[in-house]
Scaffold this motif. Structure first.
Motif, PDB file in Angstrom:
ATOM      1  N   ARG A 109       0.956  -1.209  -0.011  1.00 48.47           N
ATOM      2  CA  ARG A 109       0.042  -0.038  -0.004  1.00 48.47           C
ATOM      3  C   ARG A 109       0.853   1.058   0.048  1.00 48.47           C
ATOM      4  O   ARG A 109       0.725   2.221  -0.862  1.00 48.47           O
ATOM      5  N   LEU A 110       1.876   1.363   0.864  1.00 47.01           N
ATOM      6  CA  LEU A 110       2.562   2.415   0.993  1.00 47.01           C
ATOM      7  C   LEU A 110       3.496   2.792  -0.321  1.00 47.01           C
ATOM      8  O   LEU A 110       3.876   3.758  -0.635  1.00 47.01           O
ATOM      9  N   SER A 111       3.917   1.574  -0.868  1.00 44.85           N
ATOM     10  CA  SER A 111       4.542   1.614  -2.081  1.00 44.85           C
ATOM     11  C   SER A 111       3.946   2.193  -3.200  1.00 44.85           C
ATOM     12  O   SER A 111       4.347   2.832  -4.004  1.00 44.85           O
ATOM     13  N   ASP A 112       2.745   1.706  -3.325  1.00 47.01           N
ATOM     14  CA  ASP A 112       1.586   2.199  -4.381  1.00 47.01           C
ATOM     15  C   ASP A 112       1.478   3.778  -4.086  1.00 47.01           C
ATOM     16  O   ASP A 112       1.629   4.583  -5.101  1.00 47.01           O
ATOM     17  N   ILE A 113       1.500   4.324  -2.738  1.00 51.14           N
ATOM     18  CA  ILE A 113       1.664   5.615  -2.826  1.00 51.14           C
ATOM     19  C   ILE A 113       2.920   6.512  -3.166  1.00 51.14           C
ATOM     20  O   ILE A 113       3.182   7.386  -3.814  1.00 51.14           O
ATOM     21  N   HIS A 114       3.962   5.749  -2.556  1.00 54.62           N
ATOM     22  CA  HIS A 114       5.219   6.350  -3.022  1.00 54.62           C
ATOM     23  C   HIS A 114       5.598   6.392  -4.204  1.00 54.62           C
ATOM     24  O   HIS A 114       6.637   7.095  -4.924  1.00 54.62           O
ATOM     25  N   ARG A 115       5.086   5.230  -5.192  1.00 56.66           N
ATOM     26  CA  ARG A 115       5.563   5.112  -6.361  1.00 56.66           C
ATOM     27  C   ARG A 115       5.329   6.350  -7.341  1.00 56.66           C
ATOM     28  O   ARG A 115       5.550   6.634  -8.547  1.00 56.66           O
ATOM     29  N   GLN A 116       3.949   6.964  -7.029  1.00 61.15           N
ATOM     30  CA  GLN A 116       3.518   8.038  -7.637  1.00 61.15           C
ATOM     31  C   GLN A 116       4.324   9.411  -7.660  1.00 61.15           C
ATOM     32  O   GLN A 116       4.865   9.591  -6.529  1.00 61.15           O
ATOM     33  N   GLN A 117       4.834   9.659  -8.822  1.00 58.26           N
ATOM     34  CA  GLN A 117       5.403  11.034  -8.969  1.00 58.26           C
ATOM     35  C   GLN A 117       4.528  12.220  -8.803  1.00 58.26           C
ATOM     36  O   GLN A 117       3.749  12.433  -9.369  1.00 58.26           O
ATOM     37  N   VAL A 118       4.664  12.849  -7.407  1.00 57.07           N
ATOM     38  CA  VAL A 118       3.754  14.027  -7.380  1.00 57.07           C
ATOM     39  C   VAL A 118       4.604  15.269  -7.033  1.00 57.07           C
ATOM     40  O   VAL A 118       5.769  15.036  -6.667  1.00 57.07           O
ATOM     41  N   ASP A 119       4.049  16.129  -7.006  1.00 57.78           N
ATOM     42  CA  ASP A 119       4.674  17.558  -7.009  1.00 57.78           C
ATOM     43  C   ASP A 119       4.725  17.678  -5.439  1.00 57.78           C
ATOM     44  O   ASP A 119       5.794  18.573  -5.079  1.00 57.78           O
ATOM     45  N   PHE A 120       3.771  17.450  -4.659  1.00 55.15           N
ATOM     46  CA  PHE A 120       3.728  17.611  -3.250  1.00 55.15           C
ATOM     47  C   PHE A 120       3.982  16.410  -2.392  1.00 55.15           C
ATOM     48  O   PHE A 120       2.898  15.862  -1.901  1.00 55.15           O
ATOM     49  N   GLN A 121       5.254  15.949  -2.261  1.00 55.52           N
ATOM     50  CA  GLN A 121       5.385  14.711  -1.595  1.00 55.52           C
ATOM     51  C   GLN A 121       5.723  14.783  -0.075  1.00 55.52           C
ATOM     52  O   GLN A 121       6.784  15.201   0.366  1.00 55.52           O
ATOM     53  N   MET A 122       4.500  14.419   0.482  1.00 58.25           N
ATOM     54  CA  MET A 122       4.576  14.457   1.967  1.00 58.25           C
ATOM     55  C   MET A 122       4.355  13.123   2.518  1.00 58.25           C
ATOM     56  O   MET A 122       3.987  12.875   3.602  1.00 58.25           O
ATOM     57  N   ILE A 435      -0.314  15.395  -4.790  1.00 67.12           N
ATOM     58  CA  ILE A 435      -0.247  15.643  -3.239  1.00 67.12           C
ATOM     59  C   ILE A 435      -0.182  14.179  -2.532  1.00 67.12           C
ATOM     60  O   ILE A 435      -1.094  13.427  -2.841  1.00 67.12           O
ATOM     61  N   ALA A 436       0.789  14.093  -1.952  1.00 65.05           N
ATOM     62  CA  ALA A 436       0.721  12.557  -1.565  1.00 65.05           C
ATOM     63  C   ALA A 436       1.143  12.525   0.096  1.00 65.05           C
ATOM     64  O   ALA A 436       2.013  13.613   0.718  1.00 65.05           O
ATOM     65  N   PHE A 437       0.409  11.701   0.980  1.00 58.77           N
ATOM     66  CA  PHE A 437       0.580  11.608   2.346  1.00 58.77           C
ATOM     67  C   PHE A 437       0.329  10.147   2.747  1.00 58.77           C
ATOM     68  O   PHE A 437       0.061   9.553   1.960  1.00 58.77           O
ATOM     69  N   VAL A 438       0.627   9.809   3.924  1.00 57.31           N
ATOM     70  CA  VAL A 438       0.209   8.282   4.419  1.00 57.31           C
ATOM     71  C   VAL A 438      -0.829   8.325   5.060  1.00 57.31           C
ATOM     72  O   VAL A 438      -1.178   8.974   6.103  1.00 57.31           O
ATOM     73  N   PRO A 439      -1.862   7.527   4.740  1.00 61.53           N
ATOM     74  CA  PRO A 439      -3.058   7.382   5.600  1.00 61.53           C
ATOM     75  C   PRO A 439      -2.742   6.627   6.915  1.00 61.53           C
ATOM     76  O   PRO A 439      -2.007   5.660   6.906  1.00 61.53           O
ATOM     77  N   GLY A 440      -3.491   6.991   7.920  1.00 61.21           N
ATOM     78  CA  GLY A 440      -3.144   6.549   9.252  1.00 61.21           C
ATOM     79  C   GLY A 440      -3.092   4.833   9.434  1.00 61.21           C
ATOM     80  O   GLY A 440      -2.354   4.221  10.235  1.00 61.21           O
ATOM     81  N   SER A 441      -4.155   4.344   8.733  1.00 58.78           N
ATOM     82  CA  SER A 441      -4.449   2.900   8.905  1.00 58.78           C
ATOM     83  C   SER A 441      -3.158   2.074   8.647  1.00 58.78           C
ATOM     84  O   SER A 441      -3.116   0.867   9.123  1.00 58.78           O
ATOM     85  N   ILE A 442      -2.255   2.529   7.745  1.00 57.06           N
ATOM     86  CA  ILE A 442      -1.280   1.816   7.239  1.00 57.06           C
ATOM     87  C   ILE A 442      -0.308   1.512   8.342  1.00 57.06           C
ATOM     88  O   ILE A 442       0.613   0.607   8.613  1.00 57.06           O
ATOM     89  N   CYS A 443      -0.387   2.575   9.269  1.00 59.81           N
ATOM     90  CA  CYS A 443       0.543   2.598  10.433  1.00 59.81           C
ATOM     91  C   CYS A 443       0.039   1.759  11.782  1.00 59.81           C
ATOM     92  O   CYS A 443       0.691   1.829  12.944  1.00 59.81           O
ATOM     93  N   ASP A 444      -1.240   1.224  11.586  1.00 56.31           N
ATOM     94  CA  ASP A 444      -1.972   0.901  12.740  1.00 56.31           C
ATOM     95  C   ASP A 444      -1.664  -0.845  12.599  1.00 56.31           C
ATOM     96  O   ASP A 444      -2.336  -1.247  11.625  1.00 56.31           O
ATOM     97  N   PRO A 445      -1.172  -1.374  13.558  1.00 55.24           N
ATOM     98  CA  PRO A 445      -1.160  -2.975  13.403  1.00 55.24           C
ATOM     99  C   PRO A 445      -2.582  -3.372  13.495  1.00 55.24           C
ATOM    100  O   PRO A 445      -2.814  -4.809  13.061  1.00 55.24           O
ATOM    101  N   LEU A 446      -3.464  -2.628  13.914  1.00 52.33           N
ATOM    102  CA  LEU A 446      -4.908  -3.474  13.894  1.00 52.33           C
ATOM    103  C   LEU A 446      -5.695  -2.836  12.776  1.00 52.33           C
ATOM    104  O   LEU A 446      -6.867  -3.204  12.316  1.00 52.33           O
ATOM    105  N   GLY A 447      -4.957  -1.853  11.860  1.00 53.75           N
ATOM    106  CA  GLY A 447      -5.572  -1.308  10.534  1.00 53.75           C
ATOM    107  C   GLY A 447      -6.765  -0.489  10.985  1.00 53.75           C
ATOM    108  O   GLY A 447      -7.710  -0.212  10.041  1.00 53.75           O
TER     109      GLY A 447
END
Lengths: 483, 483
Positions: A109-122, A435-447
């Motif tokens: 999931r994270l890779s999918d987000i990082h893979r996108q070339q965005v102008d605002f990489q957060m 614009i890219a950021f990380v959704p919190g659910s990825i960081c939660d071991p419980l999802g």
């Protein structure tokens, strides 16, 4: 900027919360936490895990049962539906359904987000290359070849270059007063590899491990991939609930506790010094290894953080992962894992099998730069630059009603969005607007944690950071207006 | 220089052979091939596996039973003694007895040998740094920094640098007429990592895998560490017994076959072209992946070797591991793994967890050197130099009665010693006189082959090579004289 611990009150037990529980269970099934045919936590347990009342948990289970994802068994509880994982899979696909595939949900999931070339990489907690001493380092590299003309024709030993490990041992003594021998240090290709090695060498399928909630998401995958059951421990601006940690250590006998106690990723929280000492005592009492991932130690904005837990360890229960190359030359991928001999004896062979030792060239470049005066000057400047960027991001966010605890170091803000801005919708639209950021659910071991996002302020310059956040807020307002 | 396949005759079924069977079983227990309480192969099966008669196998079992290592159960067979693995382990030690520890027997044995600083290094299949273009490469590196000033501040993608993968795809087409897309290529940190990734991604505990006997010893560890049962396939100067391979594929349904068919390590044997084609057909028929490790492809002494098995693959059953940096700049640690999309989908996430991608710097240095004209010149010279060294080693050995099949490429001789020179004794004395080689048993998945040694001719110059072998022969003569 409020404490996050107290935010979820009675009013939040709404349809939205049922959805969180529902999603956490789906995710748990997807990630292999609960296997087909396996028993799910009871409604009561799930309520406690997710901090919702039983009725909410029950609603989620009923919905899942209706959809055929779980099965209710009379007087026994809820089970994962047995044929679910194979549904819609053709025999050909099934043949290729290798064990590892489905276990990297967070990572991919994270890779999918990082893979996108965005102008605002957060989304990537990566330091802006403009803040790194590239030209200086390139010149340095030439000296490395003069000093070690055969660096490219030589393998490193499995533990890593002896000279580098000796200098690092000296560094740990000088910076923290920690006494560690060079043969208690292993050079790894980034701290990701250190986590992977620890998960492979020190735990076996069926073992339990404590993990922060939320946490560094690839760690969730690394441990789950080994068949380790993860038990979440909440982290707040005040650290952990140590009584809860002790209860878990006593009742569950976890093999290890993976933690990132200093400017934690994603929250930025720091576990206070007095907790660190007690955690080491608990680790000894319950024979639970503490895997201390300390990647942001030197990125502090006020005074330096408390000493690592490793500093308090006398009995060898702490494994210490330190990364330096991240804020000097991330391309080098040099981290170090410190562990006492009994543990190193178990880890070194796994490193040997993994890659036979980190490339020598990278170690030598790192060594010569790291122990130069120039580095200290660079890191001091870097801290100032990052603190400024954090301030720019916080300033932009200050009138939104979004909530976060301002971190004293690290690269990220952990932000809670208002209930009427669904994170997944925000992410979808943000990505479409570069614009890219990380959704919190990825960081939660419980999802769960579906109302949180991680915003990294380390990559964009101040102008782009302000603009990126302005645009993100505009998208959120747009969503709110539509609903 | 005779064919090795026919060497073990009736006369060899002596006390010494009983010892081989005995040692193979002990090793199998140590490496976790047979677990405490588990059933051992029957006397008949063991006889077949080890190519000895039943009486010899029975003698070995009886001896093991007398010593309490195995238990005979009436009408049932032999079992590994249950408490054996914990004997003499204190509770404290037991606590630290992590799963991985005992599974790296071959690797750690090899490391113990490599670790010793010796004057006559014939144990590591490593190319003499004097044969590598160090100075030239150092200059090249400076150009890399001019071309990619930010190479040190950038992460690679998980699969590896896109430019490098594109050029490698072009290379596979140009050299072999193999059509492979850049996204079917994964850059790994050495081929050791490629093997480790494959073992983690494509097989699960309990799966079976075919493996050459003898083989590259760290591969034995890599697969056993994953709980994979290894089924040995003999390799001879004529290749494999394909009927036996088919029988095993049909009866045992192995998940994969790990092979090193070109100038094999340790034997130097090459599987002929007509077998390659048939192996790919068998792989398709029995859905058994072929993991083709092709590290010595370019080190040939006469004409180039047959095309890789990967060349014959149309259905995606071959995974192809190619290493180049070994004979250019081993310190770079750059290999490539080619796999069709369905397999790459399973492998890439494991690479992500392992280290998030091989360091970019190493990839860029490699790319710019590898695709220069200079490389082809270098490799041509290297072949000549290595062939000469091989001739020096063979010349020294020619009057000893030691036996080997002269290889057409690669870095090693696989030598059978006369029965009256025990390998372990030879190794012990050799090391004490600063001479190192690899005992054959390390390369045998069954832990037998106690009369073989691997001698690498790639590291020492001609003078030292001749002297090292002279001294080794002298030690052997000394042992013979004493017994």
């Amino acid at each position: 900027m409020t404490s996050i611990g107290s935010m979820r009150g009675e009013a939040a037990v709404s349809q939205r919360t049922t959805k969180s529980v529902y999603e956490a269970i789906v995710r748990g099934i997807q990630t292999g936490r609960w296997l087909p045919g396996g028993k799910l936590p009871s409604v009561r347990e799930m309520g406690e895990l997710m901090q919702v009342n039983r009725l909410t948990a029950l609603k989620a289970y009923r919905q899942l049962a209706e959809e055929g994802l779980v099965e209710a068994k009379y007087k026994s509880g809820y089970y994962v539906h047995k044929h679910d994982s194979k549904a819609g899979v053709s025999p050909q696909e099934e043949q290729w359904d290798y064990p590892a595939r489905s276990l990297y949900v967070n990572r991919s999931r994270l890779s999918d987000i990082h893979r996108q070339q965005v102008d605002f990489q957060m989304s990537e907690a990566l330091i802006d290359p403009n803040l790194l001493p590239n030209a200086y380092l390139s010149n340095y590299v030439k000296q490395v070849f003069d000093l070690y003309p055969r660096v490219l024709s030589t393998y490193s030993t499995v533990l890593g270059d002896a000279e580098l490990r000796e200098e690092l041992a000296g560094f740990f003594m000088a910076q923290h007063g920690i006494s560690v021998r060079p043969d208690e240090l292993l050079i790894t290709t980034g701290s990701q590899q250190a986590i992977d090695l620890v998960s492979r060498a020190l735990a076996k399928p069926g073992d339990k491990a404590l993990i922060e909630r939320p946490t560094y998401s690839p760690a969730i995958d690394a441990f789950q991939q080994q068949g380790i059951t993860l038990l979440p421990v909440a982290i707040t601006p005040e650290g952990y609930d140590l009584d809860e940690v002790e209860r878990l250590m006593k009742a569950e006998r976890p093999r290890l506790f993976y933690m990132n106690p200093t400017f934690q990723n994603p929250t930025g929280y720091t576990v206070p010094a007095e907790q660190r000492k007690r955690l080491v005592e608990l680790a000894e009492r319950y024979q639970c290894l503490l895997v201390e991932d300390d990647v942001y130690h030197d990125i502090y904005f006020g005074s330096p953080p408390p000493p690592p837990l490793f500093f308090y360890d006398t009995e060898g229960y702490v494994l210490y992962i330190r990364s330096f190359s991240k804020y000097v030359a991330p391309g080098l991928r040099i981290s170090v894992l410190a562990a006492r001999p009994a543990l190193m004896d178990a880890i070194a062979p796994v490193k040997a099998l993994s890659d036979n030792g980190t490339p020598l060239l990278n170690q030598k470049i790192f060594q010569h730069y790291f122990f130069s005066k120039r580095l200290q000057e660079h890191v001091a400047k870097l801290r100032t630059a990052l603190e400024l960027r954090k301030a720019v991001m916080e300033n932009q966010l200050s009138h939104t009603g979004w909530e976060w605890a301002s971190p004293d170091g690290g690269l990220n803000l952990w932000v809670r969005l208002p209930d009427d801005i669904p994170v997944e919708e925000l992410l979808r639209r943000a990505l479409s607007q570069s614009i890219a950021f990380v959704p919190g659910s990825i960081c939660d071991p419980l999802g769960g944690m579906n109302d949180r996002i991680r915003l990294s302020y380390s990559y964009l310059n101040e102008t782009n950071l302000a603009e990126g956040i302005r645009r993100l807020i505009a998208i959120a307002e747009e969503i709110r207006a539509e609903h």
